[in-house]
Design an enzyme around this catalytic site. Structure first.
Site, PDB file in Angstrom:
ATOM      1  N   GLY A  17      -1.289  -3.609  -1.710  1.00 13.38           N
ATOM      2  CA  GLY A  17      -2.538  -3.463  -0.955  1.00 13.38           C
ATOM      3  C   GLY A  17      -3.082  -4.843  -0.592  1.00 13.38           C
ATOM      4  O   GLY A  17      -3.002  -5.760  -1.394  1.00 13.38           O
ATOM      5  N   ARG A  78       3.968  -1.550   1.518  1.00 18.18           N
ATOM      6  CA  ARG A  78       4.601  -1.041   0.301  1.00 18.18           C
ATOM      7  C   ARG A  78       6.047  -0.759   0.734  1.00 18.18           C
ATOM      8  O   ARG A  78       6.275  -0.153   1.772  1.00 18.18           O
ATOM      9  CB  ARG A  78       3.905   0.222  -0.169  1.00 18.18           C
ATOM     10  CG  ARG A  78       2.368   0.034  -0.176  1.00 18.18           C
ATOM     11  CD  ARG A  78       1.708   0.616  -1.368  1.00 18.18           C
ATOM     12  NE  ARG A  78       0.260   0.656  -1.199  1.00 18.18           N
ATOM     13  CZ  ARG A  78      -0.594  -0.017  -1.948  1.00 18.18           C
ATOM     14  NH1 ARG A  78      -0.166  -0.772  -2.934  1.00 18.18           N
ATOM     15  NH2 ARG A  78      -1.893   0.083  -1.740  1.00 18.18           N
ATOM     16  N   ASP A 109       0.559  -5.808  -9.684  1.00 20.38           N
ATOM     17  CA  ASP A 109       1.578  -5.512 -10.696  1.00 20.38           C
ATOM     18  C   ASP A 109       2.917  -5.080 -10.107  1.00 20.38           C
ATOM     19  O   ASP A 109       3.980  -5.556 -10.533  1.00 20.38           O
ATOM     20  CB  ASP A 109       1.055  -4.330 -11.524  1.00 20.38           C
ATOM     21  CG  ASP A 109       1.010  -4.673 -12.990  1.00 20.38           C
ATOM     22  OD1 ASP A 109       1.267  -5.835 -13.325  1.00 20.38           O
ATOM     23  OD2 ASP A 109       0.727  -3.760 -13.783  1.00 20.38           O
ATOM     24  N   THR A 131      -5.173  -8.557  -6.042  1.00 19.71           N
ATOM     25  CA  THR A 131      -5.454  -7.130  -5.879  1.00 19.71           C
ATOM     26  C   THR A 131      -6.927  -6.903  -6.174  1.00 19.71           C
ATOM     27  O   THR A 131      -7.480  -7.546  -7.079  1.00 19.71           O
ATOM     28  CB  THR A 131      -4.592  -6.247  -6.811  1.00 19.71           C
ATOM     29  OG1 THR A 131      -5.172  -4.928  -6.864  1.00 19.71           O
ATOM     30  CG2 THR A 131      -4.511  -6.755  -8.233  1.00 19.71           C
ATOM     31  N   ASP A 133      -8.068  -4.486  -7.614  1.00 16.42           N
ATOM     32  CA  ASP A 133      -8.202  -3.600  -8.780  1.00 16.42           C
ATOM     33  C   ASP A 133      -8.434  -4.315 -10.118  1.00 16.42           C
ATOM     34  O   ASP A 133      -8.883  -3.690 -11.075  1.00 16.42           O
ATOM     35  CB  ASP A 133      -6.935  -2.735  -8.925  1.00 16.42           C
ATOM     36  CG  ASP A 133      -6.656  -1.890  -7.692  1.00 16.42           C
ATOM     37  OD1 ASP A 133      -7.617  -1.574  -6.975  1.00 16.42           O
ATOM     38  OD2 ASP A 133      -5.480  -1.549  -7.456  1.00 16.42           O
ATOM     39  N   ASP A 135      -6.389  -4.929 -12.251  1.00 21.18           N
ATOM     40  CA  ASP A 135      -5.696  -4.116 -13.260  1.00 21.18           C
ATOM     41  C   ASP A 135      -4.435  -4.792 -13.780  1.00 21.18           C
ATOM     42  O   ASP A 135      -3.417  -4.147 -13.995  1.00 21.18           O
ATOM     43  CB  ASP A 135      -5.347  -2.734 -12.661  1.00 21.18           C
ATOM     44  CG  ASP A 135      -4.456  -2.857 -11.424  1.00 21.18           C
ATOM     45  OD1 ASP A 135      -4.334  -3.969 -10.861  1.00 21.18           O
ATOM     46  OD2 ASP A 135      -3.878  -1.827 -11.018  1.00 21.18           O
ATOM     47  N   ARG A 177      -7.457   2.156  -8.408  1.00 23.48           N
ATOM     48  CA  ARG A 177      -6.216   2.799  -8.834  1.00 23.48           C
ATOM     49  C   ARG A 177      -6.402   3.479 -10.185  1.00 23.48           C
ATOM     50  O   ARG A 177      -7.331   4.237 -10.332  1.00 23.48           O
ATOM     51  CB  ARG A 177      -5.097   1.780  -8.883  1.00 23.48           C
ATOM     52  CG  ARG A 177      -3.823   2.317  -8.298  1.00 23.48           C
ATOM     53  CD  ARG A 177      -2.712   1.346  -8.447  1.00 23.48           C
ATOM     54  NE  ARG A 177      -2.072   1.165  -7.166  1.00 23.48           N
ATOM     55  CZ  ARG A 177      -0.963   0.470  -7.003  1.00 23.48           C
ATOM     56  NH1 ARG A 177      -0.404  -0.114  -8.021  1.00 23.48           N
ATOM     57  NH2 ARG A 177      -0.417   0.373  -5.830  1.00 23.48           N
TER      58      ARG A 177
HETATM   59  P1  ADP Z   1       0.641  -3.874  -5.974  1.00 30.28           P
HETATM   60  O1  ADP Z   1       1.542  -5.026  -5.846  1.00 30.28           O
HETATM   61  O2  ADP Z   1      -0.696  -4.108  -5.353  1.00 30.28           O
HETATM   62  O3  ADP Z   1       0.567  -3.344  -7.392  1.00 30.28           O
HETATM   63  P2  ADP Z   1       2.416  -1.675  -5.315  1.00 30.28           P
HETATM   64  O4  ADP Z   1       2.419  -1.102  -6.678  1.00 30.28           O
HETATM   65  O5  ADP Z   1       2.363  -0.735  -4.167  1.00 30.28           O
HETATM   66  O6  ADP Z   1       1.209  -2.688  -5.078  1.00 30.28           O
HETATM   67  O7  ADP Z   1       3.716  -2.582  -5.191  1.00 30.28           O
HETATM   68  C1  ADP Z   1       3.977  -3.314  -4.007  1.00 30.28           C
HETATM   69  C2  ADP Z   1       5.451  -3.331  -3.752  1.00 30.28           C
HETATM   70  O8  ADP Z   1       6.127  -3.969  -4.844  1.00 30.28           O
HETATM   71  C3  ADP Z   1       6.097  -1.966  -3.662  1.00 30.28           C
HETATM   72  O9  ADP Z   1       5.959  -1.377  -2.391  1.00 30.28           O
HETATM   73  C4  ADP Z   1       7.551  -2.300  -3.946  1.00 30.28           C
HETATM   74  O10 ADP Z   1       8.147  -2.872  -2.808  1.00 30.28           O
HETATM   75  C5  ADP Z   1       7.408  -3.378  -5.020  1.00 30.28           C
HETATM   76  N1  ADP Z   1       7.505  -2.750  -6.353  1.00 30.28           N
HETATM   77  C6  ADP Z   1       6.606  -1.959  -6.968  1.00 30.28           C
HETATM   78  N2  ADP Z   1       7.050  -1.527  -8.156  1.00 30.28           N
HETATM   79  C7  ADP Z   1       8.289  -2.057  -8.313  1.00 30.28           C
HETATM   80  C8  ADP Z   1       9.297  -1.975  -9.343  1.00 30.28           C
HETATM   81  N3  ADP Z   1       9.108  -1.267 -10.449  1.00 30.28           N
HETATM   82  N4  ADP Z   1      10.443  -2.667  -9.134  1.00 30.28           N
HETATM   83  C9  ADP Z   1      10.649  -3.379  -8.014  1.00 30.28           C
HETATM   84  N5  ADP Z   1       9.743  -3.486  -7.015  1.00 30.28           N
HETATM   85  C10 ADP Z   1       8.577  -2.843  -7.149  1.00 30.28           C
HETATM   86  O1  F6P Z   2      -4.329  -1.547  -5.086  1.00 29.22           O
HETATM   87  C1  F6P Z   2      -5.383  -1.582  -4.177  1.00 29.22           C
HETATM   88  C2  F6P Z   2      -5.763  -0.193  -3.742  1.00 29.22           C
HETATM   89  O2  F6P Z   2      -6.816  -0.285  -2.808  1.00 29.22           O
HETATM   90  C3  F6P Z   2      -6.156   0.760  -4.876  1.00 29.22           C
HETATM   91  O3  F6P Z   2      -7.467   0.551  -5.322  1.00 29.22           O
HETATM   92  C4  F6P Z   2      -5.922   2.089  -4.228  1.00 29.22           C
HETATM   93  O4  F6P Z   2      -5.599   3.050  -5.205  1.00 29.22           O
HETATM   94  C5  F6P Z   2      -4.746   1.842  -3.332  1.00 29.22           C
HETATM   95  O5  F6P Z   2      -4.666   0.458  -3.124  1.00 29.22           O
HETATM   96  C6  F6P Z   2      -4.817   2.543  -2.002  1.00 29.22           C
HETATM   97  O6  F6P Z   2      -3.638   2.305  -1.328  1.00 29.22           O
HETATM   98  P1  F6P Z   2      -3.395   2.609   0.217  1.00 29.22           P
HETATM   99  O7  F6P Z   2      -4.091   1.551   1.014  1.00 29.22           O
HETATM  100  O8  F6P Z   2      -1.918   2.544   0.367  1.00 29.22           O
HETATM  101  O9  F6P Z   2      -3.985   3.953   0.489  1.00 29.22           O
END
Ligand code: ADP
Ligand code: F6P
Length: 325
Positions: A17, A78, A109, A131, A133, A135, A177
């Site tokens: 995000g 993502r 994360d 982020t 969040d 988190d 989240r």
């Molecule tokens: P954030 O980085 O904000 O936590 P996401 O959880 O959507 O957001 O993760 C962002 C991107 O990181 C995902 O779309 C994917 O490409 C990669 N990613 C997430 N989880 C994993 C994982 N367990 N292993 C490898 N890549 C990951």
């Molecule tokens: O991680 C940031 C965040 O805005 C969270 O607070 C929320 O759960 C999520 O992303 C929403 O994701 P998207 O923009 O893909 O709907």
């Protein structure tokens, strides 16, 4: 002991995000890289762009006038392929073909897990927590959090005005989240009567009992902040109105919390962390997270960072309750 590197090429991507302050990270990375004599490449749309080799060399002029802008000029996404073994190997291969000596990943994360997977395939990654969040267990600050809290607090203040005029109950759902940090900060700074977080979910009965107590003490309006990880704000509003007969409205703040100008706090963390990530690569460091701990920015090993335990502070929840009297 790490050794200073020469003729380096690095990449920078923003992932997951978007978060206010990501542009300030990009600016800091490009400017610091130029300072250290490192060539820097911007990778578009996160890991997606890495797969596609969608990269462009960046110069200091390319990052003029972006420190105050929300979102990310590199775009973000993502990218499901990155979660697969095959995808990770392919992305690492592209990083090698592009001859990237270091890859800076700004994200949450999930993005860090992607970076860790790349590191296992020999890519040197530097991760910057970004982020809204907050988190992430490895750091006490994530870029974007302060801006999101301020944006949400402004919105909550507006809702409070109308809630007070109509003597209504307002239920406001904020992002975050699966974590309650954003909700807690919004609750405390918005003067909420009740905050529902995944860590302290509270059932509808308890919320209703609290509103009744507040009414008995003369409070004519109530503000309830609900974290998205708890959800159900519409249903909660309907139930409060049904049981108590008090007009209740729910508002889901949604993506407005992710946009807007980054606060000075976010720009500051972004600038320092961006600089530190580049300096670390220049000094031969490998696979690190730039974290904020005990009031200082510091380098942690990525492995250590991803296995850190939660820093959630239950006292903050207690404070909300006490101040709502
Ligand atoms: P954030 O980085 O904000 O936590 P996401 O959880 O959507 O957001 O993760 C962002 C991107 O990181 C995902 O779309 C994917 O490409 C990669 N990613 C997430 N989880 C994993 C994982 N367990 N292993 C490898 N890549 C990951
Ligand atoms: O991680 C940031 C965040 O805005 C969270 O607070 C929320 O759960 C999520 O992303 C929403 O994701 P998207 O923009 O893909 O709907």
């Amino acid at each position: 002991m790490a050794v200073k590197q020469k003729d380096l090429r690095i990449g920078i991507l923003t992932s997951g995000g978007d978060a206010p302050g990501m542009n300030a990270v990009i600016r800091a990375v490009v400017r610091a890289a130029t300072h250290f004599g490192i060539r820097v490449y911007g990778i578009k749309t996160g890991y997606d762009g890495l797969f596609k080799g969608d990269i462009e060399e960046m110069t200091p002029a390319d990052v003029s006038d972006i420190i105050y802008r929300g979102g990310t000029i590199l775009k973000t996404a993502r990218c499901p392929e990155m979660v697969t073994e095959e995808g990770q190997a392919r992305a690492a291969e592209v990083a090698k073909v592009l001859r990237l000596d270091g890859l800076i990943v700004a994200g949450g994360d999930g993005s860090f897990k992607g970076a860790q997977a790349l590191s296992k395939h020999g890519v040197n990654v530097m991760c910057i927590p970004a982020t809204i969040d907050l988190d992430m267990d490895c750091t006490e600050y994530t870029i974007g959090f302060d801006s999101a809290v301020n944006t949400a607090a402004d919105a909550i203040t507006c809702i409070r005005d109308t809630s007070s005029s109509h003597e209504r109950c307002s239920v406001v759902e904020v992002m975050g989240r699966n974590a309650g940090y954003l909700a807690l900060w919004c609750g405390i700074t918005g003067g909420a009567e009740e905050v529902l977080t995944p860590e302290h979910p509270l059932d509808t009965k308890s919320v209703i009992a609290q509103i009744l107590k507040n009414r008995a003490r003369g409070k004519r309006h109530n503000l309830i902040v609900v974290a998205e990880g708890v959800g159900g704000s519409d249903a909660l509003a309907k139930e409060i109105e049904r049981v108590l007969g008090i007009e209740t409205r729910s508002t889901i703040l949604g993506h407005m919390q992710r946009g807007g100008m980054p606060t000075a706090t976010d720009r500051m963390h972004a600038s320092v962390m961006g600089y530190m990530a580049v300096k670390a690569i220049h000094e031969g460091e490998t696979n690190k997270v730039i974290a904020y701990k005990n009031g200082r920015h510091t380098l942690l090993s990525l492995k250590e960072a991803l296995s850190a335990k939660t820093t959630y502070t239950p006292e903050m929840y207690e404070i909300t309750k006490i101040l709502a009297i």
